[in-house]
Scaffold this active site. Structure first.
Site, PDB file in Angstrom:
ATOM      1  CE1 TYR A  65      -4.104   1.086  -0.365  1.00 23.28           C
ATOM      2  CE2 TYR A  65      -4.588  -1.007   0.680  1.00 23.28           C
ATOM      3  CZ  TYR A  65      -5.292   0.083   0.060  1.00 23.28           C
ATOM      4  OH  TYR A  65      -6.424  -0.242  -0.539  1.00 23.28           O
ATOM      5  CD  GLU A  67      -4.646   5.179   0.601  1.00 24.75           C
ATOM      6  OE1 GLU A  67      -4.521   5.558   2.080  1.00 24.75           O
ATOM      7  OE2 GLU A  67      -5.753   4.648   0.194  1.00 24.75           O
ATOM      8  CG  ASP A 216      -7.191  10.931 -24.529  1.00 29.92           C
ATOM      9  OD1 ASP A 216      -6.115  10.216 -24.457  1.00 29.92           O
ATOM     10  OD2 ASP A 216      -8.368  10.793 -24.162  1.00 29.92           O
ATOM     11  CB  THR A 242      -3.404   4.292 -22.357  1.00 31.56           C
ATOM     12  OG1 THR A 242      -3.102   4.072 -23.733  1.00 31.56           O
ATOM     13  CG2 THR A 242      -4.679   4.674 -22.328  1.00 31.56           C
ATOM     14  CE  LYS A 245      -6.082   2.769 -25.606  1.00 31.62           C
ATOM     15  NZ  LYS A 245      -7.017   3.694 -25.789  1.00 31.62           N
TER      16      LYS A 245
HETATM   17  C1  LIG Z   1      -8.036   4.142 -24.868  1.00 30.61           C
HETATM   18  C2  LIG Z   1      -8.322   5.579 -24.515  1.00 30.61           C
HETATM   19  C3  LIG Z   1      -8.898   6.208 -23.329  1.00 30.61           C
HETATM   20  C4  LIG Z   1      -8.935   5.146 -22.138  1.00 30.61           C
HETATM   21  O1  LIG Z   1      -7.981   4.226 -21.892  1.00 30.61           O
HETATM   22  P1  LIG Z   1      -8.544   2.929 -20.779  1.00 30.61           P
HETATM   23  O2  LIG Z   1      -6.941   2.688 -20.247  1.00 30.61           O
HETATM   24  O3  LIG Z   1      -9.315   2.086 -21.503  1.00 30.61           O
HETATM   25  O4  LIG Z   1      -9.278   3.656 -19.646  1.00 30.61           O
HETATM   26  C5  LIG Z   1      -9.056   7.256 -23.111  1.00 30.61           C
HETATM   27  N1  LIG Z   1      -8.784   8.134 -24.264  1.00 30.61           N
HETATM   28  C6  LIG Z   1      -8.493   7.515 -25.658  1.00 30.61           C
HETATM   29  C7  LIG Z   1      -8.658   8.739 -26.692  1.00 30.61           C
HETATM   30  C8  LIG Z   1      -8.513   6.364 -25.771  1.00 30.61           C
HETATM   31  O5  LIG Z   1      -8.296   6.051 -26.977  1.00 30.61           O
END
Ligand SMILES: *Cc1c(COP(=O)(O)O)cnc(C)c1O
Length: 438
Positions: A65, A67, A216, A242, A245
């Protein structure tokens, strides 16, 4: 050289050795290992992460843990966790050239939500991309908490053009909506857009109206790290991404920002949104950031794009229409209607699955069919490029897809394609050395 059988035994050991006590889960994991290695992985948001990343995320840090943040934890015993998280933060900062990094978000969705929590108030207006034209659920879908808390206004893409120059992010619309709706935050970033997203015009528009700008980068993070996509770091106020990906790390999220916004982002992630961080996943993120800084990763990312371009050309050759006329990144969005007016994305995805070709249906801009049915397919090259595929294999895969869809009612042809897919996958094993960490 490692033989196929030692790779087999290393994968088998990972699954069955660890899970001898739970045959039900062990058997399912064995099936999943087999599925991932014998079928084509074309889901644009997936990848094959390295054995080192998997080892870190399966580590004993799962017991801890932590936090809080390094040096400011709520529990004792965080000497090691602090070092791990500091290393992950430093590596993220140096990989992307960012002033501040938060590596705790459990996922991309949590990274986005934390950013909204830090930058705007409930009820405030946020301008983001339309979901049915490539935006993400967390960009204000009515079924997402984001759409319930904030007032989202959406921009889209330009109309399709015969020469492929259409279906680009409509920056005039972004500008007009920004002026009219006065959002406090403008969001760039997509899940199903095959072209480069230039962060500079968004910055200008945000500055004109005094809004903040979030990029994003969930999908292109790996391409950005490798210099294969313009970097929004230092242009946007906040960059979320993320790690699983194109970046090819463990499942998770992260946030990059300037020094002055760092504090509010950190407190939005914890205690604003999450409890204890997943330090085992943070260790795996650190491994992935280091891997992405290597020259081999630059080559990988360049090959991901080259493969996508070859894939797009081969798909067009087979009679598919490419949304936006092609691709600059790791994915192709295919409009199935020219290929076969009767064929929906849903049917295509199901029949491709039976042939061992894994992908997802996707809405195309102005799709006449509903989101559960759709007229499109989203196809990515990130995973199979990791497995070693190059341009010639993209041509083969495009023809396998076309054959599958043309012969979708012919069971024996589907069986034959499934066998060809298995053969191809055996030649491009993502784990040729099993899960041995070298
Ligand atoms: C995949 C994705 C997310 C979310 O990611 P998660 O790990 O599935 O929560 C957010 N924004 C965009 C543009 C994405 O392609």
């Amino acid at each position: 050289m490692t033989t196929a059988s030692s790779a087999e035994s290393s994968l088998a050991h990972f699954v069955s050795g660890v899970l001898a006590s739970d045959p039900e889960i062990r058997d399912l994991l064995e099936l999943e290992v087999e599925r991932q290695r014998s079928t084509l992985q074309l889901i644009a948001s997936e990848n094959f992460t390295s054995p080192s990343v998997m080892a870190a995320s399966a580590s004993m840090l799962t017991n801890k843990y932590s936090e809080g943040y390094p040096g400011r934890r709520y529990y004792g015993g965080n000497v090691v966790a602090d070092e791990v998280e500091n290393l992950a933060r430093e590596r993220a900062k140096s990989l992307f050239g960012a002033a501040h990094a938060n590596v705790q978000p459990h996922a991309g969705a949590s990274a986005n939500l934390a950013t909204y929590l830090a930058l705007v108030e409930p009820g405030d207006t946020i301008l983001a991309m339309r979901l049915d034209q490539g935006g993400h659920l967390t960009h204000g879908s009515p079924v997402s908490i984001t759409g319930k808390i904030y007032r989202f206004v959406a921009y889209g893409v330009t109309p399709a053009a015969a020469d492929g120059s259409g279906e680009r992010i409509d920056l005039d619309q972004v500008r007009d909506l920004a002026k009219r709706e006065r959002p406090r935050l403008i969001v760039a970033g997509t899940t199903a857009y095959s072209r480069t997203i230039d962060p500079a015009p968004y910055r200008e528009i945000a500055d004109d109206i005094g809004a903040k700008f979030m990029f994003d980068a969930a999908h292109p993070a790996g391409l950005i790290a490798a210099g294969e996509h313009p970097s929004p770091v230092g242009v946007a106020d906040v960059v979320t991404f993320t790690t699983h990906k194109t970046l090819r790390g463990p499942r998770g999220g992260a946030i990059l920002t300037s020094e002055d916004l760092g504090r509010s982002i950190d407190s939005a992630v914890f205690p604003g949104l999450q409890g204890g961080p997943l330090e085992h996943v943070i260790a795996a993120k650190a491994v992935a950031f280091a891997e992405a800084a290597r020259p081999e990763f630059k080559q990988y990312a360049a090959q991901v794009r080259a493969n996508a371009v070859a894939f797009a050309a081969a798909l067009a050759e087979e009679g598919f229409r490419l949304v936006a006329g092609g691709t600059d990144n790791h994915l192709c969005l295919v409009d199935l209607r020219d290929f076969d007016a009767e064929l929906t994305g849903k049917i295509a995805q199901e029949v491709l699955d039976r042939a061992g070709i894994t992908c997802n249906r996707n809405q195309i801009p102005d799709d006449p069919r509903p989101p559960f049915v759709t007229s499109g397919l989203r196809l990515g090259t990130a995973a199979e490029t990791t497995a070693g595929m190059k341009e010639p294999q993209m041509v083969v895969v495009a023809s396998l897809i076309a054959r599958t869809l043309r012969h979708r009612d012919d069971e024996s042809e589907l069986q034959a394609i499934r066998a060809e897919v298995s053969e191809l996958c055996a030649m491009f094993d993502p784990y040729p050395d099993g899960l041995a960490v070298s």
